[in-house]
Design a protein around this motif. Structure first.
Motif, mmCIF file in Angstrom:
data_model
loop_
_atom_site.group_PDB
_atom_site.id
_atom_site.type_symbol
_atom_site.label_atom_id
_atom_site.label_comp_id
_atom_site.label_asym_id
_atom_site.label_seq_id
_atom_site.Cartn_x
_atom_site.Cartn_y
_atom_site.Cartn_z
ATOM 1 N N ASP A 123 55.415 36.869 45.939
ATOM 2 C CA ASP A 123 54.548 35.831 45.370
ATOM 3 C C ASP A 123 53.069 36.075 45.646
ATOM 4 O O ASP A 123 52.374 35.230 46.214
ATOM 5 C CB ASP A 123 54.947 34.439 45.886
ATOM 6 N N VAL A 124 52.568 37.218 45.195
ATOM 7 C CA VAL A 124 51.154 37.549 45.371
ATOM 8 C C VAL A 124 50.338 36.817 44.308
ATOM 9 O O VAL A 124 50.664 36.862 43.121
ATOM 10 C CB VAL A 124 50.919 39.069 45.248
ATOM 11 N N VAL A 125 49.291 36.136 44.745
ATOM 12 C CA VAL A 125 48.387 35.430 43.833
ATOM 13 C C VAL A 125 46.957 35.790 44.225
ATOM 14 O O VAL A 125 46.549 35.587 45.367
ATOM 15 C CB VAL A 125 48.575 33.899 43.901
ATOM 16 N N MET A 126 46.209 36.329 43.260
ATOM 17 C CA MET A 126 44.783 36.612 43.458
ATOM 18 C C MET A 126 44.012 35.701 42.523
ATOM 19 O O MET A 126 44.266 35.693 41.318
ATOM 20 C CB MET A 126 44.479 38.070 43.149
ATOM 21 N N GLU A 127 43.076 34.890 43.060
ATOM 22 C CA GLU A 127 42.289 33.972 42.250
ATOM 23 C C GLU A 127 40.810 34.187 42.528
ATOM 24 O O GLU A 127 40.415 34.444 43.663
ATOM 25 C CB GLU A 127 42.649 32.517 42.561
ATOM 26 N N ARG A 128 40.021 34.088 41.455
ATOM 27 C CA ARG A 128 38.567 34.173 41.570
ATOM 28 C C ARG A 128 37.986 32.913 40.957
ATOM 29 O O ARG A 128 38.345 32.532 39.839
ATOM 30 C CB ARG A 128 38.056 35.407 40.837
ATOM 31 N N GLU A 129 37.085 32.266 41.686
ATOM 32 C CA GLU A 129 36.439 31.046 41.196
ATOM 33 C C GLU A 129 35.545 31.358 39.999
ATOM 34 O O GLU A 129 35.022 32.458 39.882
ATOM 35 C CB GLU A 129 35.531 30.451 42.276
ATOM 36 N N PRO A 130 35.303 30.371 39.129
ATOM 37 C CA PRO A 130 34.328 30.582 38.055
ATOM 38 C C PRO A 130 32.908 30.575 38.617
ATOM 39 O O PRO A 130 32.644 29.998 39.670
ATOM 40 C CB PRO A 130 34.560 29.391 37.126
ATOM 41 N N ALA A 178 28.497 30.994 37.103
ATOM 42 C CA ALA A 178 27.653 30.725 35.938
ATOM 43 C C ALA A 178 27.851 31.784 34.853
ATOM 44 O O ALA A 178 27.718 31.500 33.672
ATOM 45 C CB ALA A 178 26.195 30.677 36.368
ATOM 46 N N THR A 179 28.192 33.009 35.240
ATOM 47 C CA THR A 179 28.319 34.095 34.256
ATOM 48 C C THR A 179 29.750 34.524 33.995
ATOM 49 O O THR A 179 30.022 35.166 32.988
ATOM 50 C CB THR A 179 27.536 35.342 34.740
ATOM 51 N N LYS A 180 30.672 34.205 34.877
ATOM 52 C CA LYS A 180 32.070 34.619 34.711
ATOM 53 C C LYS A 180 32.992 33.430 34.922
ATOM 54 O O LYS A 180 32.747 32.592 35.774
ATOM 55 C CB LYS A 180 32.430 35.720 35.703
ATOM 56 N N GLY A 181 34.073 33.415 34.143
ATOM 57 C CA GLY A 181 35.040 32.338 34.251
ATOM 58 C C GLY A 181 36.051 32.588 35.353
ATOM 59 O O GLY A 181 36.014 33.604 36.041
ATOM 60 N N PRO A 182 37.007 31.674 35.509
ATOM 61 C CA PRO A 182 38.047 31.848 36.524
ATOM 62 C C PRO A 182 38.979 32.998 36.146
ATOM 63 O O PRO A 182 39.105 33.357 34.982
ATOM 64 C CB PRO A 182 38.778 30.504 36.516
ATOM 65 N N ASN A 199 39.594 32.969 31.283
ATOM 66 C CA ASN A 199 39.191 31.838 30.438
ATOM 67 C C ASN A 199 39.878 31.812 29.082
ATOM 68 O O ASN A 199 40.277 30.757 28.610
ATOM 69 C CB ASN A 199 37.679 31.880 30.216
ATOM 70 N N HIS A 200 40.002 32.967 28.435
ATOM 71 C CA HIS A 200 40.443 32.989 27.049
ATOM 72 C C HIS A 200 41.653 33.869 26.786
ATOM 73 O O HIS A 200 42.005 34.069 25.622
ATOM 74 C CB HIS A 200 39.293 33.452 26.150
ATOM 75 N N SER A 201 42.284 34.418 27.791
ATOM 76 C CA SER A 201 43.392 35.324 27.513
ATOM 77 C C SER A 201 44.441 35.316 28.622
ATOM 78 O O SER A 201 44.172 34.912 29.750
ATOM 79 C CB SER A 201 42.872 36.748 27.311
#
Length: 190
Positions: free
Chosen positions: A113-120, A122-126, A154-156
């Protein structure tokens, strides 16, 4: 003169006997260490910081339990979470149920259960990546996997088997059975 020769021969004999005992003891200690498989220390609820040469934190790692194995000089970590900031000051978090750390902390095998998340920002989304296994090279900011991965931004939504992500260059490669669902901006998210 005979006493001096006898004393020198005796000193050499005792010295070689002592050297032989030291070599045997060192060899037996090394053999005992090589046969040792149990951990030498366990740390509960730890926090570890890796510092860059300029003094800033490169990443922070926490976990509920860290077990050290002296033969391989490796670590087994339960419930690891790794925090880091990218060049855009976005917080990135990688977590899993288990991690195996080897090669002087240069390879981290994140499993289950590996999960990598990056916060949004001003220039890049989550950004979110999930898989059952990811091999991280934290010093090079590279992640690889030979398993199925799901990547959402964000879109894909991208899925595939096998990937390499380079955080330093912002590149992501899906190697096999890649599938991408793209929603243009303004449409409902996938």
């Amino acid at each position: 003169r005979l006493a001096i020769v006898f004393a020198v021969v005796l000193a050499l004999a005792l010295g070689s006997l002592w050297l032989s005992m030291v070599i045997r003891k060192t060899a037996s200690d090394a053999a005992a260490l090589a046969q040792r498989t149990e951990p030498d220390f366990i740390v509960e609820n730890f926090r570890y910081f890796k510092i860059k040469p300029d003094g800033q934190a490169q990443y922070e790692a926490i976990g509920t339990r860290m077990t050290h194995f002296p033969v391989e000089d490796s670590y087994l970590i339960d419930n690891p979470v790794i925090y880091s900031l990218n060049d855009y000051a976005q917080l990135q978090t990688v977590k899993s149920k288990e991690a195996y750390v080897e090669d002087f902390n240069s390879k981290i095998h994140m499993r289950n259960d590996v999960v990598m998340e990056r916060e949004p920002s001003a220039t890049k989304g989550p950004f979110k990546l999930t898989s059952e296994y990811v091999l991280m090279y934290p010093d090079d900011e590279i992640m690889t996997s030979d398993r199925e991965v799901i990547v959402r931004d964000n879109h894909s939504v991208m899925t595939g088997v096998g990937m390499q992500a380079n955080n330093a260059t912002g590149e992501l490669h899906i190697f096999n059975r890649a599938r991408i669902i793209y929603q243009p901006p303004g449409k409902s998210k996938p």
